[in-house]
Design a protein around this motif. Sequence first.
Motif, PDB file in Angstrom:
ATOM      1  N   GLN A  45       0.637  -0.989  -0.652  1.00  0.00           N
ATOM      2  CA  GLN A  45       0.335  -0.081   0.207  1.00  0.00           C
ATOM      3  C   GLN A  45       0.918   1.183   0.224  1.00  0.00           C
ATOM      4  O   GLN A  45       1.928   1.379   0.177  1.00  0.00           O
ATOM      5  CB  GLN A  45      -0.989   0.091   1.313  1.00  0.00           C
ATOM      6  N   PHE A  46       0.915   2.187  -0.508  1.00  0.00           N
ATOM      7  CA  PHE A  46       0.810   3.643  -0.354  1.00  0.00           C
ATOM      8  C   PHE A  46       0.124   4.524   0.467  1.00  0.00           C
ATOM      9  O   PHE A  46      -0.691   5.077   0.271  1.00  0.00           O
ATOM     10  CB  PHE A  46       0.590   3.994  -1.883  1.00  0.00           C
ATOM     11  N   LYS A  47       0.645   5.453   1.207  1.00  0.00           N
ATOM     12  CA  LYS A  47      -0.342   6.089   1.930  1.00  0.00           C
ATOM     13  C   LYS A  47      -0.585   7.408   1.550  1.00  0.00           C
ATOM     14  O   LYS A  47       0.600   8.159   0.218  1.00  0.00           O
ATOM     15  CB  LYS A  47       1.068   6.712   3.110  1.00  0.00           C
ATOM     16  N   VAL A  48      -1.711   7.876   1.567  1.00  0.00           N
ATOM     17  CA  VAL A  48      -2.418   9.471   0.087  1.00  0.00           C
ATOM     18  C   VAL A  48      -1.308   9.831   0.439  1.00  0.00           C
ATOM     19  O   VAL A  48      -1.247  10.653  -0.503  1.00  0.00           O
ATOM     20  CB  VAL A  48      -3.809   9.324   1.040  1.00  0.00           C
ATOM     21  N   SER A  49      -1.577  10.626   1.605  1.00  0.00           N
ATOM     22  CA  SER A  49       0.004  12.233   2.126  1.00  0.00           C
ATOM     23  C   SER A  49       0.889  11.803   1.309  1.00  0.00           C
ATOM     24  O   SER A  49       1.599  13.160   0.666  1.00  0.00           O
ATOM     25  CB  SER A  49      -0.095  12.252   3.303  1.00  0.00           C
TER      26      SER A  49
END
Length: 63
Positions: A45-49
Amino acid sequence: MVPQFMDVRETAQYLNMSVQWVYREAPRAGLAVYRFGAGRNAKIQFKVSEVHAWVKQQKVDVT
């Protein structure tokens, strides 16, 4: 509540790139990857910010 992480499919859609590009190129391009779990069943996953910040860094001024 705003989600904190995006999966690979959501990240690809947001970046308008293919899922294969996200797996292959995003880490090389400097986008931080978060791995939840171990082995083949790990969720990437990737952090949105961080995705938003990375996109802003890609801006090119054309004059």
